[in-house]
Write a protein that holds these residues in place. Structure first.
Motif, PDB file in Angstrom:
ATOM      1  N   UNK A  80     -16.162 -39.942  -0.091  1.00  0.00           N
ATOM      2  CA  UNK A  80     -14.782 -39.531   0.036  1.00  0.00           C
ATOM      3  C   UNK A  80     -14.181 -39.854  -1.311  1.00  0.00           C
ATOM      4  N   UNK A  81     -13.279 -38.767  -1.398  1.00  0.00           N
ATOM      5  CA  UNK A  81     -12.002 -39.147  -2.422  1.00  0.00           C
ATOM      6  C   UNK A  81     -10.856 -38.917  -1.836  1.00  0.00           C
ATOM      7  N   UNK A  82     -10.104 -40.061  -1.536  1.00  0.00           N
ATOM      8  CA  UNK A  82      -8.907 -40.201  -0.637  1.00  0.00           C
ATOM      9  C   UNK A  82      -9.591 -39.873   0.788  1.00  0.00           C
ATOM     10  N   UNK A  83      -8.916 -38.659   1.293  1.00  0.00           N
ATOM     11  CA  UNK A  83      -9.291 -38.590   2.776  1.00  0.00           C
ATOM     12  C   UNK A  83     -10.102 -37.361   2.785  1.00  0.00           C
ATOM     13  N   UNK A  84     -10.467 -36.976   1.614  1.00  0.00           N
ATOM     14  CA  UNK A  84     -11.304 -35.674   1.487  1.00  0.00           C
ATOM     15  C   UNK A  84     -12.814 -35.859   1.212  1.00  0.00           C
ATOM     16  N   UNK A  85     -13.527 -35.036   1.800  1.00  0.00           N
ATOM     17  CA  UNK A  85     -15.182 -35.300   1.170  1.00  0.00           C
ATOM     18  C   UNK A  85     -15.341 -34.671  -0.285  1.00  0.00           C
ATOM     19  N   UNK A  86     -15.825 -35.627  -0.820  1.00  0.00           N
ATOM     20  CA  UNK A  86     -16.257 -35.048  -2.569  1.00  0.00           C
ATOM     21  C   UNK A  86     -17.605 -34.600  -2.495  1.00  0.00           C
ATOM     22  N   UNK A  87     -18.388 -35.276  -2.039  1.00  0.00           N
ATOM     23  CA  UNK A  87     -20.020 -34.753  -1.837  1.00  0.00           C
ATOM     24  C   UNK A  87     -20.599 -35.150  -0.451  1.00  0.00           C
ATOM     25  N   UNK A  88     -21.124 -34.180   0.175  1.00  0.00           N
ATOM     26  CA  UNK A  88     -21.941 -34.182   1.232  1.00  0.00           C
ATOM     27  C   UNK A  88     -23.291 -33.826   1.187  1.00  0.00           C
ATOM     28  N   UNK A  89     -24.313 -34.730   1.180  1.00  0.00           N
ATOM     29  CA  UNK A  89     -25.626 -34.576   1.104  1.00  0.00           C
ATOM     30  C   UNK A  89     -26.416 -34.545   2.432  1.00  0.00           C
ATOM     31  N   UNK A  90     -27.218 -33.436   2.492  1.00  0.00           N
ATOM     32  CA  UNK A  90     -27.715 -33.328   3.843  1.00  0.00           C
ATOM     33  C   UNK A  90     -29.419 -33.517   3.708  1.00  0.00           C
ATOM     34  N   UNK A  91     -30.063 -34.177   4.572  1.00  0.00           N
ATOM     35  CA  UNK A  91     -31.526 -34.480   4.558  1.00  0.00           C
ATOM     36  C   UNK A  91     -32.087 -34.140   5.715  1.00  0.00           C
TER      37      UNK A  91
END
Length: 138
Positions: free
Chosen positions: A106-117
Motif C-alpha cells: 500500500x501507499x497510503x490507503x491505496x494499493x501500490x502493488x498487487x502480486x498474484x501467485x
C-alpha cells in the motif's frame, strides 16, 4: 492518498477488494489502486497504471457470470498484506476455481502493488479457455 493504514486497515481494504470483485464493480477495483499502481500476475508482464488495471479487470468480465474471492487466510507481515484464497467463478455457464495467493503493498490507503501467485495453466483450464486472455485485456 490517505494516511498510512494500520494492519487492521490493510486487512479491511483486502476484504473490501474481495467484495468489489464479488460485486463485479471493476471501476471500484481499479480505483483502489494508486494512479501508477501495479497488478502483477507473476507469470505474465505486470499491468501498470490505474486505467490499465481497469482495462484488465473489466476485460476479464467477458462471459463472467459470478466471481467470489474466498478468503482462507489474511494477514499482514512486515507491512505487506497476504491473502490466501480460492477464486470461484462461473464463466459462460462453466463453474471453476483456482487457488491464489495475493500480496498487496500500500501507499497510503491505496494499493501500490498487487502480486498474484497461482498456476496459470490451471486457471485457464478452469475458465474453459484455450487461449490466454493476457494480450486481449491490455
Amino acid at each position: 492518498m490517505g494516511a498510512t493504514l494500520s494492519d487492521e486497515g490493510k486487512i479491511a481494504r483486502g476484504r473490501e477488494m474481495a467484495e468489489a470483485w464479488r460485486a463485479m464493480d471493476w471501476r471500484k477495483v481499479a480505483d483502489m489502486f494508486t494512479p501508477d499502481g501495479v497488478l502483477h500476475s507473476m507469470m505474465v508482464e505486470p499491468v501498470v497504471g490505474r486505467e490499465a488495471v481497469y482495462k484488465r479487470v473489466a476485460g476479464l468480465a467477458d462471459g463472467l457470470e459470478q466471481i467470489t474471492l474466498q478468503l482462507h487466510h489474511i494477514g499482514v507481515i512486515d507491512g505487506v498484506l497476504f491473502m490466501e484464497r480460492t477464486d470461484e467463478f462461473t464463466i459462460r455457464g462453466r463453474a471453476g476455481s483456482a487457488p491464489v495467493v495475493g500480496v498487496l503493498e500500500f501507499e497510503g490507503d491505496l494499493i501500490k502493488t498487487w502480486r498474484e501467485y497461482y498456476d496459470r495453466a490451471h486457471l485457464l483450464k478452469a475458465m474453459g479457455l484455450v487461449e490466454d486472455f493476457d494480450a486481449k485485456t491490455r
